[in-house]
Scaffold this active site. Structure first.
Site: not given
Ligand SMILES: [Zn+2]
Length: 308
Positions: A125, A162, A164
């Protein structure tokens, strides 16, 4: 296959507020799962601290300086709603970078066919100038650039399973066709990016999954979108952003994968690594917040890396 594992006790000293899902116990749970005799052959190594200069492969100097300035001498300091640093967080984050880069060096030097890095904090991220989503430095992006700079390769593929979307990795390579970024992730879900229409310079391949998606639909998406992109890209190195929060037990998402799905996806990527990159594959831990789901999924992944 010779599979190397990097980890380090410093990763346990990156502390979080009570009740935070991205907690040191994640690595302790994985460590316990790796005590099984299946893993006796793992080449276990202590992760080295990374050179701060390599952070600049993915982030500007002012960003590194800012992270450094936010580290508290005691207690915790909040960067955003869910990203926190403690006194040892910079050391942990630099050691996560160091292990990712060392893993790249290992597969190019032939010290290992593939490498798994069990580190914290995660990285996918972290955008060029924004720390977020538990991430400080984008380990996968830095490792990809390190492969290009230190080993002279042209094309690196990053596959991110992942749950996300790896907005940070996408941000860093959005206009860089030398790096292919492929992601399967739940949508809608944090961080909100990852639509199919986000294609960068033709090097971004997003495969969003509806909440409730199970094994079959995940494998269909992987087979129809991720694998063909790798086949046409023909990478010199495959890096996996290996989060295990698409597991059915994970508290942060609603995808219903099981251990066998991670084994399967690993085998598919190893097949491509065998064809295109002399088996070179580096896998970096990202998310995974149910201790059992994380530990057994990562163990299945690592067992497959060892088996080939
Ligand atoms: Zn994640």
């Amino acid at each position: 296959m010779v599979t190397r594992l990097y980890t380090h006790p410093i990763y346990l000293e990156h502390l979080m507020p009570a009740g935070h899902p991205e907690r040191p116990d994640r690595l302790r749970a994985l460590e316990r799962a790796l005590e099984d005799e299946t893993f006796d052959r793992l080449d276990r190594q202590l992760a080295p601290m990374g050179d701060p200069e390599t952070v600049l492969y993915a982030h500007p100097q002012h960003y590194l300086d800012n992270i450094r300035s936010l580290i508290p001498s005691e207690g915790l300091a909040r960067i955003d709603g869910d990203t926190t640093v403690s006194p040892k967080s910079l050391d942990a984050a630099l050691t996560a970078v160091g292990a990712a880069n060392a893993a790249v060096d290992d597969v190019f030097a032939g010290r290992a066919d593939n490498v798994f890095v069990a580190s914290r904090p995660p990285g996918h991220h972290a955008e060029k100038v924004t720390a977020m989503g538990f991430c400080l430095f984008n380990n996968a992006a830095i490792a990809a650039r390190h492969a290009q700079k230190a080993h002279g390769v042209e094309r690196v593929a990053i596959v991110d399973w992942d749950v996300h979307h790896g907005n940070g990795t996408q941000d860093i390579f959005y206009d860089d066709p030398s790096v292919l970024y492929c992601s399967t992730h739940q949508m809608p879900l944090y961080p909100g990016t990852g639509a199919k229409s986000e294609t960068g310079a033709g090097n971004i391949v997003n495969a969003p999954l509806d909440p409730g998606t199970g094994s079959e639909t995940f494998r269909d998406a992987f087979t129809s979108r991720v694998l063909p992109s790798i086949d046409s890209f023909q990478p010199d190195l495959i890096i996996i952003s290996a989060g295990f929060d698409a597991h059915r037990l994970d508290p942060l998402a609603e995808i219903n994968l099981v251990e066998d799905d991670f084994d399967w996806a690993t085998a598919e990527l190893m097949d491509r690594a065998g064809r295109f990159s002399n088996n070179r594959l580096v896998s970096l831990l990202e998310g995974g917040y149910d201790l059992e789901g994380l530990a057994f999924s990562a163990a299945a992944h690592i067992a497959r890396l060892m088996k080939g």
